[in-house]
Design a protein around this motif. Sequence first.
Motif, PDB file in Angstrom:
ATOM      1  N   ASP A   1      -0.044   3.803  -2.453  1.00 21.51           N
ATOM      2  CA  ASP A   1      -1.370   4.374  -2.235  1.00 21.51           C
ATOM      3  C   ASP A   1      -1.342   5.474  -1.177  1.00 21.51           C
ATOM      4  O   ASP A   1      -2.147   6.390  -1.207  1.00 21.51           O
ATOM      5  CB  ASP A   1      -2.339   3.258  -1.856  1.00 21.51           C
ATOM      6  CG  ASP A   1      -2.410   2.219  -2.961  1.00 21.51           C
ATOM      7  OD1 ASP A   1      -3.000   2.528  -4.004  1.00 21.51           O
ATOM      8  OD2 ASP A   1      -1.834   1.136  -2.802  1.00 21.51           O
TER       9      ASP A   1
ATOM     10  N   ARG B   1      -7.186   2.407  -3.016  1.00 24.27           N
ATOM     11  CA  ARG B   1      -7.263   2.768  -4.432  1.00 24.27           C
ATOM     12  C   ARG B   1      -8.711   2.899  -4.904  1.00 24.27           C
ATOM     13  O   ARG B   1      -9.087   3.848  -5.575  1.00 24.27           O
ATOM     14  CB  ARG B   1      -6.532   1.698  -5.240  1.00 24.27           C
ATOM     15  CG  ARG B   1      -6.080   2.165  -6.582  1.00 24.27           C
ATOM     16  CD  ARG B   1      -5.212   1.128  -7.221  1.00 24.27           C
ATOM     17  NE  ARG B   1      -3.923   0.995  -6.545  1.00 24.27           N
ATOM     18  CZ  ARG B   1      -2.977   0.148  -6.940  1.00 24.27           C
ATOM     19  NH1 ARG B   1      -3.180  -0.640  -7.962  1.00 24.27           N
ATOM     20  NH2 ARG B   1      -1.833   0.095  -6.304  1.00 24.27           N
TER      21      ARG B   1
ATOM     22  N   SER C   1       5.234   2.810  -6.624  1.00 23.23           N
ATOM     23  CA  SER C   1       5.521   1.716  -5.701  1.00 23.23           C
ATOM     24  C   SER C   1       6.180   0.555  -6.432  1.00 23.23           C
ATOM     25  O   SER C   1       7.078  -0.085  -5.890  1.00 23.23           O
ATOM     26  CB  SER C   1       4.272   1.286  -4.927  1.00 23.23           C
ATOM     27  OG  SER C   1       3.371   0.631  -5.755  1.00 23.23           O
TER      28      SER C   1
ATOM     29  N   ALA D   1       0.740   3.877  -8.052  1.00 24.54           N
ATOM     30  CA  ALA D   1       1.041   2.486  -8.405  1.00 24.54           C
ATOM     31  C   ALA D   1       2.405   2.342  -9.076  1.00 24.54           C
ATOM     32  O   ALA D   1       3.203   1.487  -8.710  1.00 24.54           O
ATOM     33  CB  ALA D   1      -0.055   1.920  -9.294  1.00 24.54           C
TER      34      ALA D   1
ATOM     35  N   SER E   1      -4.149  -1.835  -0.051  1.00 22.12           N
ATOM     36  CA  SER E   1      -3.921  -1.116  -1.297  1.00 22.12           C
ATOM     37  C   SER E   1      -5.185  -1.095  -2.162  1.00 22.12           C
ATOM     38  O   SER E   1      -5.594  -0.047  -2.670  1.00 22.12           O
ATOM     39  CB  SER E   1      -2.764  -1.782  -2.051  1.00 22.12           C
ATOM     40  OG  SER E   1      -2.732  -1.343  -3.375  1.00 22.12           O
TER      41      SER E   1
ATOM     42  N   THR F   1      -1.387  -5.973   3.389  1.00 25.69           N
ATOM     43  CA  THR F   1      -1.089  -4.696   2.750  1.00 25.69           C
ATOM     44  C   THR F   1      -1.670  -4.644   1.336  1.00 25.69           C
ATOM     45  O   THR F   1      -2.041  -3.584   0.860  1.00 25.69           O
ATOM     46  CB  THR F   1       0.425  -4.420   2.681  1.00 25.69           C
ATOM     47  OG1 THR F   1       1.059  -5.459   1.947  1.00 25.69           O
ATOM     48  CG2 THR F   1       1.033  -4.341   4.061  1.00 25.69           C
TER      49      THR F   1
ATOM     50  N   ALA G   1       0.822  -1.209   0.000  1.00 25.38           N
ATOM     51  CA  ALA G   1       0.000   0.000   0.000  1.00 25.38           C
ATOM     52  C   ALA G   1       0.861   1.266   0.000  1.00 25.38           C
ATOM     53  O   ALA G   1       0.337   2.366   0.091  1.00 25.38           O
ATOM     54  CB  ALA G   1      -0.932  -0.009   1.204  1.00 25.38           C
TER      55      ALA G   1
END
Lengths: 328, 284
Positions: free
Chosen positions: B39, B105, B221, B218, B101, B97, B36
């Motif tokens: 996010d 989102r 990450s 996104a 996420s 997690t 996450a």
Amino acid sequence: MDVKKLKFDALVYIFAVIFILPFLSSNANFHHVMIIFLIYAGLGEAWNIITGFGGQTSFGHAAFFGIGAYSSTILFYKFGVSPWLGMLVGIIISTVISAIVSYPCFRLKGHYFAIATLAVAEIIKQIFISWDYVEGATGISIPIVEESLAAMQFHSSKMPYFLIAFGLFIITVLTARYIENSRMGYYLKAIRESHEAAEALGINTTRYKLYAMMVSAALSATFGTLYAQYILYIDPFMVFTMEVSMKIVLLSVLGGLGNIYGPLIGAAILIPLSEYTRVYLGGTGKGVDLIIFGALIILVACFEPNGILGLLKKGVGKRRGLYARTDA
Amino acid sequence: MLLQVIFSGILVGFVYSLVAVGLTLIWGVMDVINFAHGDFLTISMYTVFWLYTLLKLDPLVSLPVATGLVFLLSFLTYKLIIKRVINAPGLTALLATFGLSLFIRNLAQYLWTPNYRFIPTSLVADKKLELAGVIIGMPQLVAAVGSIIMTVAVFYFLKYTKTGRAIQATSLDRDTAKLMGVNTEKIYALTFGISGACVGVAGALLATFFPIYPESGALYSLLAFVIVALGGFGNIAGALYGGVLIGLSEALGGYFLGTQFKYAVVFLIYLLVLQFKPKGLFGW
């Protein structure tokens, strides 16, 4: 020995239940959920061979699924070759590619390996997106022909797809079970528990990890072919995306790692949940289904951190004093 | 032109570094893969966007607010979710997690639609700096400088403050740290908070020139995962250099091979480097 027999019996019952379920209802939507369930349960079982048994976390199994889907689709779309033959070609390509890319990656341990598989899958996705011969990002609509087993296309009913999925699923589970109880399975578990100790005992770790990855990739590819024939359209964002890889990881973790029942249980919970929330709440296009889905995953992880199988084992153990020691 | 590409690659690389620093902290200290992470970056961007739209606050002014908010949310995430899964086997923390996420989102999409949003006017918007033929956009420059400041601050915090050393001790050996009187529970929550603050700063800085939508974070990450592994898990300096290297290879890959291949180049660099350094650039 008795325990082994008992486990095998359990598997027969599970297969029987799965087989009977779609005959009890003529609801097409239910049949769809069963097919997707079998595809993902099968992918989870295949993934479990390398990650659950061998302890090598793969975040990139979408690559093998996608290669299977594209191999049969390209052969059918360009040359009219039967998807069954395409499936075989997909198995071969995906096995060869898994060997080529995994061999150097197996030098990496733990998370470094996991991120490497993610990187490989992303590279393959990028290649397919910009590869004109396979229609790049536009994707391919598979030409619709008269329904037949040879063309792996059925338009009047979803049942034939279910039966094919069921067949592939049984092959995958039995392969996983065979490996689990074979010498190779014990080697893989030794590698999972301690790489160094396994090597010290004379196990050729790279070789057995490679075998496990190749078998896993081959099995994953078969489901790719079926998926493409079932949906009749593929593009790189559908089959190569990280979401597919992660779904495979999630359902196996949810069910319980390192055991052939894990992915089965995980998929039985996760897939109907995601498909039905999508059907009933996804229509608005506002993502309500995924909000609920996400929240439920968090709750399961928080309150049953050992996976559903951990919960079941705890229950059985309490009652009978069996399975006290988890092998996951 | 090539010089231009190199410069913009390095500038965006520093932002990648900061995002990766946040990720590597959690990964290194508690061995949790936070899916996450990106996010939280998105949350920071939306915070800045709404403060701009509703209160006419400049992104650079609302940066501390966004950072504080994400710090708090990360802290709570640890207390409510991560705490329960941290001792679970294998990949359970990842499951949690990942669920988080999906939740963030899609909640963002539900509340604020998937539309792209922009912050058209700000203190840094439309300003440029020209240096020996190289044009540098002010938003990118400020983002890079801000990211460097935050990265260095985190680095010194870990190295020279008592709390920072407690975090390092917990990272090396949790049980021994506990025996030495470190409240590891508090340290974990704080580490999660600091990780959130990193993406809080990065998000606010990015909002000045990057579109804001539910999946903004996104990409960052995904790249951060690669950078963290490239630099070595838990290694702050590794994340800093890794970020710049990835920013640079992305820019050069896009320049020489075409933009569609720029991320393929990034992943290829990772695979190549790891062949020579299997535990990351600064791994031991």
